[in-house]
Design an enzyme around this catalytic site. Sequence first.
Site, PDB file in Angstrom:
ATOM      1  N   LYS A  20       0.432  -1.164   0.116  1.00  0.00           N
ATOM      2  CA  LYS A  20      -0.090   0.695   0.267  1.00  0.00           C
ATOM      3  C   LYS A  20       0.817   1.315   0.446  1.00  0.00           C
ATOM      4  O   LYS A  20       1.408   1.548   0.582  1.00  0.00           O
ATOM      5  CB  LYS A  20      -0.279  -0.006   1.500  1.00  0.00           C
ATOM      6  N   ARG A  29       1.024  10.073   5.927  1.00  0.00           N
ATOM      7  CA  ARG A  29       1.331   8.492   5.951  1.00  0.00           C
ATOM      8  C   ARG A  29       2.801   8.073   6.000  1.00  0.00           C
ATOM      9  O   ARG A  29       2.739   7.045   5.597  1.00  0.00           O
ATOM     10  CB  ARG A  29       0.057   7.743   5.399  1.00  0.00           C
ATOM     11  N   LYS A  83      -1.997  -1.381  -3.288  1.00  0.00           N
ATOM     12  CA  LYS A  83      -3.086  -0.681  -3.504  1.00  0.00           C
ATOM     13  C   LYS A  83      -2.219   0.927  -4.031  1.00  0.00           C
ATOM     14  O   LYS A  83      -1.634   1.248  -3.039  1.00  0.00           O
ATOM     15  CB  LYS A  83      -4.187   0.045  -2.382  1.00  0.00           C
TER      16      LYS A  83
HETATM   17  C1  PBG Z   1      -7.191   2.999   5.947  1.00  0.00           C
HETATM   18  C2  PBG Z   1      -8.079   3.260   3.979  1.00  0.00           C
HETATM   19  C3  PBG Z   1      -8.054   4.525   3.092  1.00  0.00           C
HETATM   20  C4  PBG Z   1      -7.834   3.831   2.256  1.00  0.00           C
HETATM   21  C5  PBG Z   1      -8.508   2.251   2.196  1.00  0.00           C
HETATM   22  N1  PBG Z   1      -8.528   2.010   3.604  1.00  0.00           N
HETATM   23  C6  PBG Z   1      -7.157   5.679   3.604  1.00  0.00           C
HETATM   24  C7  PBG Z   1      -5.466   5.717   3.629  1.00  0.00           C
HETATM   25  O1  PBG Z   1      -5.281   5.091   3.938  1.00  0.00           O
HETATM   26  O2  PBG Z   1      -5.593   6.877   3.573  1.00  0.00           O
HETATM   27  C8  PBG Z   1      -7.812   4.432   0.955  1.00  0.00           C
HETATM   28  C9  PBG Z   1      -9.525   4.079  -0.158  1.00  0.00           C
HETATM   29  C10 PBG Z   1      -9.253   4.810  -1.135  1.00  0.00           C
HETATM   30  O3  PBG Z   1      -8.481   5.795  -1.872  1.00  0.00           O
HETATM   31  O4  PBG Z   1     -10.370   4.114  -2.446  1.00  0.00           O
HETATM   32  N2  PBG Z   1      -6.161   3.272   6.014  1.00  0.00           N
HETATM   33 ZN    ZN Z   2      -5.641   3.876   7.634  1.00  0.00          ZN
END
Ligand code: PBG
Ligand code: ZN
Length: 326
Positions: free
Chosen positions: A195, A217, A248
């Site tokens: 991610k 983050r 992702k």
């Molecule tokens: C939470 C999370 C996020 C997404 C999924 N779970 C946001 C982030 O990490 O800031 C993003 C999903 C999307 O943009 O459709 N950690």
């Molecule tokens: Zn989160």
Amino acid sequence: MEFPLVRKRRLRRTETIRRMVRETKLSVDDLVAPLFIVPGSNIKKPISSMPEQYHLSADTVSRECAELFDLGIPAVILFGIPESKDETGSQAIKSDGVIQNAIREIKKSSPGLTVITDICLCEYTSHGHCGVLKEKDVDNDATLELLAKMAISHAEAGADIVAPSDMMDGRVGAIREALDANNLENIAIMSYAAKYASAYYGPFREAADSTPQFGDRRTYQMDPPNAREALHEIQLDESEGADIVMVKPALAYLDIIRQIRDNTLLPVAAYNVSGEYSMIMHAAEKGLIDGDRVMIETLTSIKRAGAEIILSYFARRISEMLGNKG
Ligand code: PBG
Ligand code: ZN
């Protein structure tokens, strides 16, 4: 052999011939629909950053899920917006929390639908980070314990798969161990293994009210230029017991999806995230592109890159289209 003996256009001549030689076909079986749950009842409130997506209460989401299941969609992934937030995200592990209640409602009306839940604290913490803080940094090891409790709580409410998206080190192992110690050994883990710290999450953070109140983050999510590191993340999550690994976002990371598909025996999932969705929806609204065609082309590219599971806000729209054709 070459031209004029070879003419590639022969097999592009008609739609039926093209169908016969098509290498990648999207199916409703590939799709997971993300849904946002809020406390209360009878709520279906449009999310301004994401056209055609809604904040749903437990009762309306269970109706929505029944429709999605009827359309052939095998699974949903749930995100919760709690009543209140605090430093440690304590609402995330309450047995009557917003997600826990929704899972029970959904399982009552659609027992066959696979319910996946997002495991992360950012929607529940007052500071919006994905774990608990020590000074101004996210405390990795202290967060693991809370994530494990959250996973148990979701599984006990009836979730089939838990999906940790926090990017703490060791969380897959911590969650696996905790589930197994609580007789939940049949609950699967879909790990957001690779991610990235991406700007494509913008619309989601408005939808989930999870924008970090300070900083970003980047100390826990991956640095976008890195590919080899993604393979290491996959390796670690596999060895900690992940059942499915995810990449992702999807579109800017199709090369990562392909490399991971070629380097693991596990199913690979990809998350077609909020920014990817909203860009297409808004461009289509403005008449700049044919939204439905771009949607199919986009999701097909994610499948062609190697993902067998695609999480997408387009899930419903695509299923309606595929259903009409079939
Ligand atoms: C939470 C999370 C996020 C997404 C999924 N779970 C946001 C982030 O990490 O800031 C993003 C999903 C999307 O943009 O459709 N950690
Ligand atoms: Zn989160």
